[in-house]
Design an enzyme around this catalytic site. Structure first.
Site, PDB file in Angstrom:
ATOM      1  N   MET A  41      -2.192  -0.208 -11.985  1.00 32.81           N
ATOM      2  CA  MET A  41      -3.224  -0.838 -11.383  1.00 32.81           C
ATOM      3  C   MET A  41      -4.405  -0.260 -11.872  1.00 32.81           C
ATOM      4  O   MET A  41      -4.724   0.734 -12.319  1.00 32.81           O
ATOM      5  CB  MET A  41      -2.935  -0.166  -9.853  1.00 32.81           C
ATOM      6  CG  MET A  41      -4.255  -0.152  -8.959  1.00 32.81           C
ATOM      7  SD  MET A  41      -3.808   0.348  -7.362  1.00 32.81           S
ATOM      8  CE  MET A  41      -3.814   2.249  -7.672  1.00 32.81           C
ATOM      9  N   SER A 115       3.020   3.141 -14.425  1.00 34.66           N
ATOM     10  CA  SER A 115       2.682   3.056 -13.004  1.00 34.66           C
ATOM     11  C   SER A 115       3.343   1.739 -12.319  1.00 34.66           C
ATOM     12  O   SER A 115       4.469   1.509 -12.556  1.00 34.66           O
ATOM     13  CB  SER A 115       1.141   3.042 -12.523  1.00 34.66           C
ATOM     14  OG  SER A 115       0.786   3.298 -11.351  1.00 34.66           O
ATOM     15  N   GLN A 116       2.574   0.924 -11.490  1.00 27.20           N
ATOM     16  CA  GLN A 116       3.056  -0.199 -11.112  1.00 27.20           C
ATOM     17  C   GLN A 116       3.965  -1.104 -12.126  1.00 27.20           C
ATOM     18  O   GLN A 116       4.600  -1.935 -11.615  1.00 27.20           O
ATOM     19  CB  GLN A 116       2.159  -1.085 -10.085  1.00 27.20           C
ATOM     20  CG  GLN A 116       1.048  -1.749 -11.115  1.00 27.20           C
ATOM     21  CD  GLN A 116       0.088  -2.200 -10.038  1.00 27.20           C
ATOM     22  OE1 GLN A 116      -0.165  -2.101  -8.645  1.00 27.20           O
ATOM     23  NE2 GLN A 116      -0.636  -3.468 -10.617  1.00 27.20           N
ATOM     24  N   ASP A 233       1.291  14.758  -9.625  1.00 26.77           N
ATOM     25  CA  ASP A 233       0.678  13.588  -9.253  1.00 26.77           C
ATOM     26  C   ASP A 233       0.098  13.533  -7.922  1.00 26.77           C
ATOM     27  O   ASP A 233       0.427  13.829  -6.765  1.00 26.77           O
ATOM     28  CB  ASP A 233       1.752  12.308  -9.381  1.00 26.77           C
ATOM     29  CG  ASP A 233       1.348  10.948  -9.512  1.00 26.77           C
ATOM     30  OD1 ASP A 233       0.321  10.499  -9.014  1.00 26.77           O
ATOM     31  OD2 ASP A 233       1.933  10.374 -10.414  1.00 26.77           O
ATOM     32  N   HIS A 342      -1.230  11.924 -12.518  1.00 22.42           N
ATOM     33  CA  HIS A 342      -0.705  10.667 -13.000  1.00 22.42           C
ATOM     34  C   HIS A 342      -0.973  10.160 -14.122  1.00 22.42           C
ATOM     35  O   HIS A 342      -2.024   9.792 -14.538  1.00 22.42           O
ATOM     36  CB  HIS A 342      -1.346   9.494 -11.860  1.00 22.42           C
ATOM     37  CG  HIS A 342      -0.496   8.367 -11.905  1.00 22.42           C
ATOM     38  ND1 HIS A 342       0.832   8.287 -11.585  1.00 22.42           N
ATOM     39  CD2 HIS A 342      -0.671   6.949 -11.847  1.00 22.42           C
ATOM     40  CE1 HIS A 342       1.277   6.816 -11.638  1.00 22.42           C
ATOM     41  NE2 HIS A 342       0.127   6.168 -11.783  1.00 22.42           N
TER      42      HIS A 342
END
Length: 359
Positions: A41, A115-116, A233, A342
């Site tokens: 993202m 991530s996503q 995270d 993260h």
């Protein structure tokens, strides 16, 4: 005649040399499998501080590797914007088309999502088995979704503020689901039924509404499914989603690992026949108390009819509906953890723990 004899002798010498090389194992090593990367993202395919750096690190350790860092859009700006506002199912379809047309990927490839991008590439693995994905590496991916957006780093923070307010207001609104990426993997553990019925992406790839056997078969075809979790995270909520864990259903405080989740343990049946109380075809837990779905004033005759219907289902038992339990038992699932926030990982850690899956 002399010239023909010379050519014949040269050909014989070449053939003998080739045979000797084969016997001694002096052939060139096979080319490394290509790598496909999908960013997270607010990022882009080619940011020199993120995906660009990852690409260089891989190329440094694996000379000759073909690395495709996915760009969703015609420009880098579009790529960033699409990570917020382009329907995920459309993105996955586009990526499947890109991979199918790339001649360098046709014999197979490894995939690494950040991530996503981790759950997006899992959708690619489940929906598009050709060309075949060999290993899937999810770096901080949210495979059971998120229920909170604590903060976003850098220049995208103002966009995340807007997204947070929108998700809190109505994540499962049809218009929001269609247009807001993060809503499509928003998982409300307190309102599981609403999530299952209205999530247009995550509920589908996690087989929440029905079992697509090809999804399970394609995921189980992976050699390794590697999941990286960041122990400190501050962006993913809950962090256990990075290992396919999530909140225990009905509340948002206690988390459970994948191995204790219904995705891993629950046996279910699929009701193929509508009834007055179950108008939709839907998954039914074997221990569900279906009398709770009856109207409060239902007659005893209605209750008896309903119970007969529920326990006389002409359906199919679900067990391990994504194949994760079988993959875990077979050693196909790899769980890695590291200290840090993260996507904060060092070159040393990356070389030691990720590169071996790409070589």
């Amino acid at each position: 005649m002399a010239s023909s004899s010379c050519l014949w002798l040269l050909a014989l010498a070449f053939l003998l040399g080739s045979c000797a090389s084969l016997a001694l194992g002096h052939l060139d090593p096979p080319a490394p499998l290509p790598l496909v990367i999908w960013h997270g993202m607010g990022d882009s395919c080619c940011n020199p501080l993120s995906m660009g750096a990852i690409k260089k690190m891989v190329e440094k350790k694996i000379p000759g590797i073909h690395v495709l860092s996915l760009e969703i859009g015609k420009t880098l700006r579009e790529d960033v914007e699409n990570s917020f506002f382009l329907n995920v199912n459309s993105q996955v379809t586009t990526v499947c088309q890109i991979l199918a047309k790339d001649p360098k990927l046709q014999q197979g490839y490894n995939a690494m999502g950040f991530s996503q991008g981790g759950q997006f590439l899992r959708a690619v693995a489940q929906r598009c088995p050709s060309p075949p994905m060999v290993n899937l590496i999810s770096v901080g991916g949210q495979h059971q979704g998120v229920f909170g957006l604590p903060r976003c780093p850098g220049e995208s923070s103002h966009i995340c503020d807007f997204i947070r307010k929108t998700l809190n207001a109505g994540a499962y609104n049809k218009a929001i689901q269609e247009r807001l990426v993060q809503a499509e993997y928003w998982h409300d553990p307190i309102r599981e039924d609403i999530y299952r019925n209205h999530s247009i992406f995550l509920a589908d790839i996690n087989q929440e509404r029905g079992v697509n056997e090809s999804y399970k078969k394609n995921l189980m075809a992976l050699k390794k499914f590697v999941m990286v979790k960041f122990l400190n995270d501050t962006i993913v909520d809950p962090v256990d989603s990075e290992w396919f864990g999530f909140y225990r259903s009905g509340q948002a405080k206690e988390t459970i690992p994948l191995q204790e989740s219904t995705l891993y343990t629950q046996k279910t049946v699929m009701d193929h026949r509508p009834s007055p109380w179950c108008p939709e075809r839907r998954p039914i837990s074997l221990d569900t108390q279906w009398t709770k779905t009856l109207p409060p004033k239902a007659s005893s005759k209605e209750r008896n009819s309903h119970q007969k219907h529920v326990f006389n289902i002409q359906g199919k038992k679900w067990e391990d509906r994504l194949g994760l339990k079988a993959m875990d038992k077979a050693g196909q699932l790899v769980f890695l953890a590291l200290e840090g926030d993260h996507l904060q990982l060092s070159e040393e850690w990356f070389y030691a723990h990720i590169i071996p899956f790409l070589e």
